[in-house]
Design a protein around this motif. Structure first.
Motif, short mmCIF file in Angstrom:
data_model
loop_
_atom_site.label_atom_id
_atom_site.label_comp_id
_atom_site.label_asym_id
_atom_site.label_seq_id
_atom_site.Cartn_x
_atom_site.Cartn_y
_atom_site.Cartn_z
N VAL A 11 0.86 -0.90 -0.03
CA VAL A 11 -0.08 0.00 -0.07
C VAL A 11 0.69 1.26 -0.03
N TYR A 12 0.67 1.97 -0.91
CA TYR A 12 1.50 3.36 -0.89
C TYR A 12 0.81 4.41 -0.02
N SER A 13 1.81 5.22 0.59
CA SER A 13 1.08 6.42 1.49
C SER A 13 0.17 5.74 2.45
N GLU A 19 -3.95 7.08 0.18
CA GLU A 19 -3.67 5.79 0.35
C GLU A 19 -4.21 5.06 -0.92
N LYS A 20 -3.19 4.02 -1.57
CA LYS A 20 -3.30 3.43 -2.67
C LYS A 20 -2.76 2.01 -2.59
N LYS A 21 -3.79 0.97 -2.76
CA LYS A 21 -3.36 -0.38 -2.59
C LYS A 21 -2.61 -0.72 -3.95
N ALA A 22 -1.62 -1.04 -4.05
CA ALA A 22 -0.84 -1.22 -5.60
C ALA A 22 -0.60 -2.76 -5.84
N LEU A 23 -0.64 -3.62 -4.67
CA LEU A 23 -0.33 -4.88 -4.93
C LEU A 23 -1.07 -5.59 -3.84
N GLY A 40 0.76 -5.97 -18.07
CA GLY A 40 -0.57 -5.42 -17.28
C GLY A 40 -0.70 -3.87 -17.68
N HIS A 41 -1.99 -3.39 -17.49
CA HIS A 41 -2.25 -2.12 -18.06
C HIS A 41 -1.23 -0.83 -17.25
N THR A 42 -1.47 0.26 -17.42
CA THR A 42 -0.85 1.33 -16.84
C THR A 42 -1.44 0.96 -15.17
N GLY A 43 -0.50 1.32 -14.44
CA GLY A 43 -0.94 1.65 -13.07
C GLY A 43 -1.46 0.10 -12.43
N SER A 44 -1.03 -1.10 -13.25
CA SER A 44 -1.56 -2.18 -12.63
C SER A 44 -0.79 -2.83 -11.53
N GLY A 45 0.56 -2.15 -11.24
CA GLY A 45 1.33 -2.55 -10.17
C GLY A 45 2.56 -3.25 -10.56
N LYS A 46 2.90 -3.27 -11.92
CA LYS A 46 4.14 -3.68 -12.53
C LYS A 46 5.45 -3.19 -11.68
N SER A 47 5.38 -2.01 -12.14
CA SER A 47 6.73 -1.53 -11.29
C SER A 47 6.89 -1.57 -9.86
N THR A 48 5.72 -1.66 -9.23
CA THR A 48 5.85 -1.88 -7.82
C THR A 48 6.34 -3.24 -7.55
N LEU A 49 5.69 -4.07 -8.03
CA LEU A 49 5.94 -5.55 -7.90
C LEU A 49 7.39 -5.78 -8.04
N PHE A 89 15.40 0.48 -14.13
CA PHE A 89 14.12 1.29 -14.00
C PHE A 89 13.72 1.70 -15.06
N GLN A 90 12.33 1.93 -14.99
CA GLN A 90 11.56 2.65 -16.36
C GLN A 90 12.57 3.91 -16.45
N TYR A 91 12.88 4.46 -17.70
CA TYR A 91 13.64 5.51 -17.82
C TYR A 91 14.69 5.74 -17.11
N ASP A 168 12.66 -2.79 -16.48
CA ASP A 168 11.10 -2.32 -16.61
C ASP A 168 10.97 -1.45 -18.01
N GLU A 169 10.28 -2.01 -18.69
CA GLU A 169 10.15 -1.29 -20.23
C GLU A 169 11.36 -0.70 -20.79
N PRO A 170 12.50 -1.56 -20.98
CA PRO A 170 13.79 -1.32 -21.51
C PRO A 170 13.63 -0.74 -22.75
N ILE B 2 10.32 9.18 0.89
CA ILE B 2 10.61 10.39 1.09
C ILE B 2 9.25 11.18 0.80
N ARG B 3 8.38 10.52 0.06
CA ARG B 3 7.06 11.02 -0.19
C ARG B 3 6.26 11.54 1.20
N ASP B 4 6.59 10.77 2.24
CA ASP B 4 5.96 10.91 3.44
C ASP B 4 6.06 12.18 4.01
N1 LIG Z 1 5.10 6.65 -5.29
C1 LIG Z 1 3.94 6.29 -5.41
N2 LIG Z 1 2.99 6.93 -4.45
C2 LIG Z 1 1.57 6.74 -4.40
N3 LIG Z 1 0.93 5.84 -5.34
C3 LIG Z 1 2.04 5.42 -6.34
C4 LIG Z 1 3.37 5.63 -6.21
N4 LIG Z 1 3.70 4.79 -7.37
C5 LIG Z 1 3.00 4.04 -7.90
N5 LIG Z 1 1.74 4.44 -7.35
C6 LIG Z 1 0.33 4.19 -7.72
O1 LIG Z 1 0.38 2.40 -7.64
C7 LIG Z 1 -0.28 1.99 -8.81
C8 LIG Z 1 0.77 0.97 -9.45
O2 LIG Z 1 1.79 1.67 -9.92
P1 LIG Z 1 2.96 1.13 -10.71
O3 LIG Z 1 3.76 2.13 -10.96
O4 LIG Z 1 3.24 -0.04 -9.95
O5 LIG Z 1 2.05 0.73 -12.07
P2 LIG Z 1 2.62 0.13 -13.62
O6 LIG Z 1 1.87 -1.21 -13.64
O7 LIG Z 1 4.43 0.07 -13.57
O8 LIG Z 1 2.51 1.07 -14.58
P3 LIG Z 1 3.05 1.83 -15.96
O9 LIG Z 1 2.87 0.61 -17.03
O10 LIG Z 1 2.45 3.00 -16.25
O11 LIG Z 1 4.56 1.84 -15.65
C9 LIG Z 1 -0.85 2.83 -9.48
O12 LIG Z 1 -2.12 3.09 -9.32
C10 LIG Z 1 -0.13 4.30 -9.07
O13 LIG Z 1 -0.91 5.33 -9.17
#
Ligand SMILES: Nc1ncnc2c1ncn2[C@@H]1O[C@H](COP(=O)(O)OP(=O)(O)OP(=O)(O)O)[C@@H](O)[C@H]1O
Ligand SMILES: [Mg+2]
Lengths: 282, 266
Positions: A11-13, A19-23, A40-49, A89-91, A168-170, B2-4
């Motif tokens: 969970v972010y923040s 607050e955002k449940k990412a995984l 996975g679509h944008t924001g599906s949690g790939k980068s978080t995972l 990382f992405q970029y 991540d999306e090289p 750091i976002r916190d």
């Molecule tokens: N630093 C952060 N703080 C709060 N929420 C975040 C943060 N990074 C990502 N999120 C949220 O967590 C969710 C998953 O993000 P993530 O970056 O893992 O997606 P992604 O699958 O990598 O997307 P993309 O294909 O666009 O790279 C998104 O809904 C995003 O808004």
């Protein structure tokens, strides 16, 4: 060097208005030497995972085991983990900072505490692998084009000789030739050194051409997990979440709808060609 | 990680306070802060407390967010309390070696602590319920008369709103670059002062470069859309007082009158 993920949530923040449940309750086993694609679509949690896999983000609940050792255990050496699990990382071009390309690529191996000669050797080897020739070694990374920067940044991770390489999306923003070159190089590393590769991508074609297993993420959960030809059979469900199957899968599906007797379990152009020839009886 | 950090963070909620014109909230904050220094008696604190907590309640911002802002002034608060406690002359209550706590000292210390806390809480209400953009819009309009004496009000408020807008972006960027370098084995924590300072180079170089890049991109984007300073520029959402804003002014006035009258009488 197997990685095992158990009931991992993130969970972010947490406890904040944003607050955002990412995984959500992820369970995965990543054995040695697999080439895995994550889509996975944008924001599906790939980068978080993938940031969980080298401990840059720590799961809100759940566990990750690296060689049967929980990486959240007290006394677990995160630094060692990060040497073994290389994350591009992405970029990644935004992480370049040194005066010259060569020095920048040296940063990773230097942090591993290798001797200067060994560091340089590895840097040059990595730069060769990404196709940056000698003329670039002494250039400032900020003089390079976007694609060249990307290559330099990937070399920075390759030079660390990771056992698990995560990208991540090289290839986002690269031309088709550059894309193929980089992916071919990675495939080569995979076959020659037997490293595990996890490739996050938005391109179904790339994924179909290179990986042996696909993990589909949707809203923080694993939706499908299997070999490409099986996963792409669910193309209708994939379309619902904003993804698709490779173009050739649609071609064979279309032929089948028009009455052909054809194998539709194809994901690459070569497979499609063979299926069509076979169906024509040649 | 750091976002916190929260600097003047906006808390989105659907409340009357959020909807008020930023000028009203600015004026209200100033009135409230001034009112805190108008009285010496405990009844004043009672009124100030009731007013503050009613506003917080109406704003629908959870109390724990308000309190977050207090963390940053804890040291200042302690210093103020300690100095007032021990250095105010008067009737001795307790004496420890050469340090005396006087009755007057105790009173001033408590009152000063409350004043400081209320001051921070009062201004937190402003920043938590107003988006940075809205706030600078309000400031710009409120300060417009200064234009006549050649103060570049529009430019100043533009700079402010861009700066405020960029704080979270740069924090996010720092977070990203830090992670990328940590993935390459960078270590930002251990080591002595010099080593630590050196370890910041891989963070600061990309951060500055990206900040400059963003600045120049933004400048070009603004010019491409025809930005040429404040002259003759109109707003997409012009600030116009509504009934609730006028009511808020009246309530503010009533509060101030109440405060003066009651603290003078009792
Ligand atoms: N630093 C952060 N703080 C709060 N929420 C975040 C943060 N990074 C990502 N999120 C949220 O967590 C969710 C998953 O993000 P993530 O970056 O893992 O997606 P992604 O699958 O990598 O997307 P993309 O294909 O666009 O790279 C998104 O809904 C995003 O808004
Ligand atoms: Mg991503």
């Amino acid at each position: 060097m197997a990685i095992r993920i158990e009931n991992l949530s993130y969970v972010y923040s947490e406890g904040n208005a944003f607050e955002k449940k990412a995984l959500d309750q992820i369970n995965l086993i990543i054995p040695d030497g697999q080439f895995i694609g994550v889509i996975g679509h944008t924001g599906s949690g790939k980068s978080t995972l993938i940031q969980q896999l080298n401990g840059l983000l720590k799961g809100t609940s759940g566990k990750i085991f690296y060689n049967d050792q929980c990486i959240y255990d007290e006394g677990f050496e995160m630094k060692k983990l990060r040497e073994k699990v290389g994350l591009v990382f992405q970029y990644p071009e935004y992480q370049l900072f040194e005066a010259t390309v060569l020095e920048d690529v040296c940063f990773g191996p230097k942090n591993e505490g290798l001797s200067p000669e060994e560091v340089k050797e590895r840097a040059i080897e990595a730069l060769n692998q990404v196709g940056l020739s000698e003329e670039y070694y002494e250039k400032s990374p900020f003089e390079l084009s976007g694609g060249q920067k990307r290559r330099a940044a990937i070399a920075g991770i390759l030079a660390m000789h990771p056992e698990v390489l995560i990208l991540d999306e090289p290839t986002a923003g690269l031309d088709p030739k550059g894309r193929d070159e980089i992916l071919d190089q990675i495939k080569k590393l995979h076959t020659e050194r037997g490293i595990t590769v996890i490739l996050v991508s938005h391109s179904m074609e790339d994924v179909a051409n290179y990986v042996e297993r696909i993990i589909v993420m949707n809203k923080g959960c694993v939706m499908f997990d299997g070999i490409p030809r099986e996963v792409f059979q669910h193309y209708r469900e994939l379309e619902k979440i904003g993804l698709a199957a490779p173009q050739v899968t649609y071609v064979t599906k279309g032929l089948e709808e028009r009455g052909w007797k054809i194998d539709t379990m194809v994901t690459t152009v070569k497979e499609a060609k063979n299926a069509i020839l076979k169906s024509l009886g040649k | 990680m750091i976002r916190d950090i929260t600097i003047g963070q906006y808390y989105p909620a659907d409340s009357v306070i959020h909807k008020l014109d930023p000028r009203v909230k600015l004026a209200g904050t100033i009135v409230y802060i001034v009112s805190l220094f108008l009285f010496q008696s405990w009844i004043g604190y009672v009124i100030a407390t009731i007013a503050l907590f009613s506003v917080i309640k109406i704003s629908k911002v959870p109390f724990k967010f308000m309190v977050k802002g207090l963390k940053s002034i804890i040291i200042l608060l302690m210093i103020t309390v300690i100095f007032n406690l021990f250095l105010t002359p008067g009737e001795t209550l307790i004496q420890i070696w050469r340090l005396k706590i006087t009755k007057e000292g105790l009173m001033t210390a408590v009152f000063m602590a409350f004043r400081l806390i209320y001051l921070i809480l009062g201004s937190s209400v402003l920043t938590l319920t107003t988006t940075p953009n809205n706030l600078t819009d309000g400031l710009e309009k409120a300060l417009r008369p200064l234009n006549k004496v050649k103060v570049p009000v529009h430019e100043i408020s533009m700079v402010m709103s861009i700066a405020l807008r960029f704080i979270p972006i740069l924090l996010e960027e720092t977070d990203k670059i830090m992670k990328a370098q940590m993935a390459r084995g960078a270590d930002f924590e251990s080591g002595g002062l010099i080593k630590k300072a050196k370890s910041l180079i891989p963070l600061l170089v990309p951060l500055f470069i990206s900040a400059f890049r963003r600045a120049s991109d933004l400048a070009i984007a603004m010019e491409a859309r025809g930005y040429r300073g404040g002259e003759g520029r109109t707003k997409m959402k012009p600030l116009i007082y509504k009934t609730r804003d006028k009511m808020a002014y009246i309530i503010m006035l009533l509060y101030l009158v109440c405060m003066i009258v009651i603290t003078r009488m009792i």
